[in-house]
Scaffold this active site. Structure first.
Site, PDB file in Angstrom:
ATOM      1  N   ARG A 119       0.837  -1.202   0.000  1.00 34.20           N
ATOM      2  CA  ARG A 119       0.000   0.000   0.000  1.00 34.20           C
ATOM      3  C   ARG A 119       0.867   1.246   0.000  1.00 34.20           C
ATOM      4  O   ARG A 119       1.986   1.249   0.494  1.00 34.20           O
ATOM      5  CB  ARG A 119      -0.843   0.012   1.281  1.00 34.20           C
ATOM      6  CG  ARG A 119      -1.894  -1.067   1.304  1.00 34.20           C
ATOM      7  CD  ARG A 119      -3.138  -0.624   2.046  1.00 34.20           C
ATOM      8  NE  ARG A 119      -2.918  -0.230   3.420  1.00 34.20           N
ATOM      9  CZ  ARG A 119      -3.802   0.460   4.130  1.00 34.20           C
ATOM     10  NH1 ARG A 119      -4.939   0.836   3.564  1.00 34.20           N
ATOM     11  NH2 ARG A 119      -3.565   0.779   5.382  1.00 34.20           N
ATOM     12  N   LYS A 184       2.658 -10.155  10.982  1.00 31.92           N
ATOM     13  CA  LYS A 184       2.081 -10.032   9.642  1.00 31.92           C
ATOM     14  C   LYS A 184       2.485 -11.217   8.757  1.00 31.92           C
ATOM     15  O   LYS A 184       3.654 -11.442   8.484  1.00 31.92           O
ATOM     16  CB  LYS A 184       2.525  -8.714   8.997  1.00 31.92           C
ATOM     17  CG  LYS A 184       1.967  -8.520   7.611  1.00 31.92           C
ATOM     18  CD  LYS A 184       1.892  -7.066   7.225  1.00 31.92           C
ATOM     19  CE  LYS A 184       1.565  -6.905   5.755  1.00 31.92           C
ATOM     20  NZ  LYS A 184       1.233  -5.551   5.376  1.00 31.92           N
ATOM     21  N   ARG A 314      -2.479  -0.570  14.650  1.00 28.14           N
ATOM     22  CA  ARG A 314      -1.440  -1.330  15.349  1.00 28.14           C
ATOM     23  C   ARG A 314      -1.934  -1.700  16.749  1.00 28.14           C
ATOM     24  O   ARG A 314      -2.714  -0.956  17.344  1.00 28.14           O
ATOM     25  CB  ARG A 314      -0.169  -0.479  15.518  1.00 28.14           C
ATOM     26  CG  ARG A 314       0.533  -0.147  14.221  1.00 28.14           C
ATOM     27  CD  ARG A 314       1.297  -1.357  13.671  1.00 28.14           C
ATOM     28  NE  ARG A 314       1.991  -1.041  12.434  1.00 28.14           N
ATOM     29  CZ  ARG A 314       1.470  -1.124  11.216  1.00 28.14           C
ATOM     30  NH1 ARG A 314       0.222  -1.493  11.063  1.00 28.14           N
ATOM     31  NH2 ARG A 314       2.172  -0.846  10.141  1.00 28.14           N
TER      32      ARG A 314
HETATM   33  P1  ATP Z   1      -1.040  -0.846   7.142  1.00 30.59           P
HETATM   34  O1  ATP Z   1      -1.472  -1.190   8.516  1.00 30.59           O
HETATM   35  O2  ATP Z   1      -1.204   0.557   6.761  1.00 30.59           O
HETATM   36  O3  ATP Z   1      -1.536  -1.812   6.106  1.00 30.59           O
HETATM   37  P2  ATP Z   1       1.591  -1.955   6.881  1.00 30.59           P
HETATM   38  O4  ATP Z   1       2.794  -1.506   7.614  1.00 30.59           O
HETATM   39  O5  ATP Z   1       1.161  -3.361   7.046  1.00 30.59           O
HETATM   40  O6  ATP Z   1       0.497  -0.923   7.244  1.00 30.59           O
HETATM   41  P3  ATP Z   1       1.517  -2.319   4.086  1.00 30.59           P
HETATM   42  O7  ATP Z   1       1.840  -1.387   2.963  1.00 30.59           O
HETATM   43  O8  ATP Z   1       0.135  -2.843   4.185  1.00 30.59           O
HETATM   44  O9  ATP Z   1       1.887  -1.609   5.401  1.00 30.59           O
HETATM   45  O10 ATP Z   1       2.508  -3.542   3.999  1.00 30.59           O
HETATM   46  C1  ATP Z   1       3.884  -3.367   3.900  1.00 30.59           C
HETATM   47  C2  ATP Z   1       4.546  -3.797   5.195  1.00 30.59           C
HETATM   48  O11 ATP Z   1       4.342  -5.186   5.419  1.00 30.59           O
HETATM   49  C3  ATP Z   1       6.036  -3.631   5.161  1.00 30.59           C
HETATM   50  O12 ATP Z   1       6.396  -2.355   5.650  1.00 30.59           O
HETATM   51  C4  ATP Z   1       6.568  -4.770   6.027  1.00 30.59           C
HETATM   52  O13 ATP Z   1       6.879  -4.309   7.306  1.00 30.59           O
HETATM   53  C5  ATP Z   1       5.440  -5.789   6.112  1.00 30.59           C
HETATM   54  N1  ATP Z   1       5.735  -7.098   5.441  1.00 30.59           N
HETATM   55  C6  ATP Z   1       5.476  -8.342   5.868  1.00 30.59           C
HETATM   56  N2  ATP Z   1       5.833  -9.277   4.960  1.00 30.59           N
HETATM   57  C7  ATP Z   1       6.339  -8.605   3.949  1.00 30.59           C
HETATM   58  C8  ATP Z   1       6.893  -8.989   2.716  1.00 30.59           C
HETATM   59  N3  ATP Z   1       7.011 -10.246   2.281  1.00 30.59           N
HETATM   60  N4  ATP Z   1       7.308  -8.005   1.947  1.00 30.59           N
HETATM   61  C9  ATP Z   1       7.196  -6.726   2.319  1.00 30.59           C
HETATM   62  N5  ATP Z   1       6.680  -6.306   3.450  1.00 30.59           N
HETATM   63  C10 ATP Z   1       6.256  -7.240   4.282  1.00 30.59           C
HETATM   64  C1  BTN Z   2       0.351  -4.802   1.740  1.00 30.64           C
HETATM   65  O1  BTN Z   2       0.223  -5.379   2.825  1.00 30.64           O
HETATM   66  O2  BTN Z   2       0.817  -3.683   1.652  1.00 30.64           O
HETATM   67  C2  BTN Z   2      -0.095  -5.478   0.474  1.00 30.64           C
HETATM   68  C3  BTN Z   2       0.983  -6.304  -0.143  1.00 30.64           C
HETATM   69  C4  BTN Z   2       0.512  -6.947  -1.440  1.00 30.64           C
HETATM   70  C5  BTN Z   2       1.585  -7.736  -2.130  1.00 30.64           C
HETATM   71  C6  BTN Z   2       1.044  -8.469  -3.313  1.00 30.64           C
HETATM   72  S1  BTN Z   2       2.140  -9.695  -3.972  1.00 30.64           S
HETATM   73  C7  BTN Z   2       1.094  -9.899  -5.360  1.00 30.64           C
HETATM   74  C8  BTN Z   2       0.600  -8.510  -5.761  1.00 30.64           C
HETATM   75  N1  BTN Z   2       1.517  -7.861  -6.640  1.00 30.64           N
HETATM   76  C9  BTN Z   2       2.054  -6.756  -6.101  1.00 30.64           C
HETATM   77  O3  BTN Z   2       2.882  -6.006  -6.652  1.00 30.64           O
HETATM   78  N2  BTN Z   2       1.578  -6.593  -4.849  1.00 30.64           N
HETATM   79  C10 BTN Z   2       0.627  -7.611  -4.509  1.00 30.64           C
END
Ligand code: ATP
Ligand code: BTN
Length: 317
Positions: A119, A184, A314
């Site tokens: 995101r 996560k 969170r």
């Molecule tokens: P929100 O609560 O806003 O969704 P978020 O920190 O989960 O916040 P996202 O953009 O949804 O943000 O997800 C990205 C985050 O997820 C990264 O900052 C990382 O800390 C976590 N994460 C867990 N597994 C992975 C992964 N395989 N690749 C990247 N990020 C991951």
């Molecule tokens: C998040 O938690 O921020 C969402 C992560 C979504 C990752 C998936 S992997 C398959 C698809 N292709 C992308 O580039 N992102 C989503």
């Protein structure tokens, strides 16, 4: 553009987890040892862990169960097209580029993404073969407004699929994550195309951590979990099936039938949480969701509804 054919063929050869000598590989590909080294370098760039031992050759640190279109079709013979694309920039981008040619349910899955995203422009760590990177197209006949609640429905469908396959206590976190043991496990990224007032195209991206080791700490900067060893082809088949069922129900009846289901899976239900909204932090007790998909937060005995893509939830211990 780099031709990935031979590095992919090399992965298929090494997928057995055995040692293969440089000489053997050079003969098989009809190239020099230096050529083999070049392919090995590509595999490492894709995030594959390999050992190279003098006199023995190359061996994957963990055997790979590669994605296989025939196996997916065997587990679920769907009317939707499911494409297996080993190497891609982003499965979401791939479907977004061709939304007008797709039907609801059409999907794609990759082994490696060079530009995977989360995101709000965040990166998603997507090394080769060890996780799941999946996207599905869905047409929203009622336009962008119908997208409210979509990520919650997707979260429920993914959690149900993973629980059914593994029996583990998978939970959802508002609005777009899956959790395991308070960490996560997976993320959902829904991207929309289309004009207001017209039909909309949704691309639903899902990344699930399965067997990830040593992720780049600049990208994965919060507690994360792996699901563990799983038949990934069966996982893809079951995901497509359960997402199609859930999205069809959502299309017909909206979010209302999903609210109590969400609450059973909610990682933070009745727990103290904080909402990060830009520069501000709002504290309270999470009280589930309402019928529009807003998060319900109890503050000083009053329940307030919060909605919007800029909110990050969170735990607040
Ligand atoms: P929100 O609560 O806003 O969704 P978020 O920190 O989960 O916040 P996202 O953009 O949804 O943000 O997800 C990205 C985050 O997820 C990264 O900052 C990382 O800390 C976590 N994460 C867990 N597994 C992975 C992964 N395989 N690749 C990247 N990020 C991951
Ligand atoms: C998040 O938690 O921020 C969402 C992560 C979504 C990752 C998936 S992997 C398959 C698809 N292709 C992308 O580039 N992102 C989503």
């Amino acid at each position: 553009m780099r031709n990935n054919h031979n590095p992919l063929k090399l992965i298929e050869l090494l997928a057995d987890g055995q040692f293969h000598s440089g000489e053997e590989l050079a003969v098989l590909f009809g190239i020099t040892r230096a050529g083999v080294n070049k392919y090995i370098k590509t595999l490492r760039e894709w995030g594959i862990s390999l050992s190279s031992i003098q006199g023995k050759g190359y061996c994957l640190d963990a055997p790979l169960d590669l994605l296989d279109k025939q196996k997916i079709d065997h587990y679920y013979s769907s009317t939707s097209h499911i494409e297996v694309i080993p190497i891609i920039d982003s499965t979401n981008q791939y479907l977004l580029n061709k939304v007008t040619q797709l039907s609801s349910g059409d999907s794609c899955v990759a082994e490696f993404q060079s530009k995977a995203r989360g995101r709000r422009g965040r990166k998603w760590f997507a090394p080769f073969g060890c996780n799941l990177y999946f996207s599905m197209y869905w047409r929203l006949e009622q336009g962008i407004a119908a997208a409210m609640g979509l990520s919650l429905v997707v979260g429920i469908a993914v959690a149900d699929t993973l629980i059914q396959l593994t029996g583990q206590p998978i939970k959802v976190k508002w609005p777009n994550d899956l959790y395991l043991n308070d960490k996560k496990l997976a993320g959902i990224l829904i991207e929309l195309a289309g004009k207001t007032g017209d039909i909309a195209h949704a691309v639903i991206g899902i990344g699930i951590n399965l067997n990830m080791a040593n992720p780049d700490a600049t990208i994965v900067n919060q507690a994360w979990a792996n699901l563990g060893v799983i038949n990934r082809n069966l996982l893809v088949a079951n995901l497509v099936k359960s997402l199609k069922q859930a999205l069809t129900e959502f299309e017909q009846h909206g979010l209302a039938p999903f609210v109590s289901h969400w609450e059973r899976l909610d990682n933070f239900k009745d727990r103290k949480v904080k909402l990060i909204i830009g520069e501000n932090i709002v504290r309270g007790k999470a009280r589930g969701i309402n019928q529009h998909g807003a998060l319900l937060l109890e503050q000083d005995g009053v329940i307030n509804a919060y909605i919007g893509g800029e909110i990050s939830l969170r735990g607040d211990n």
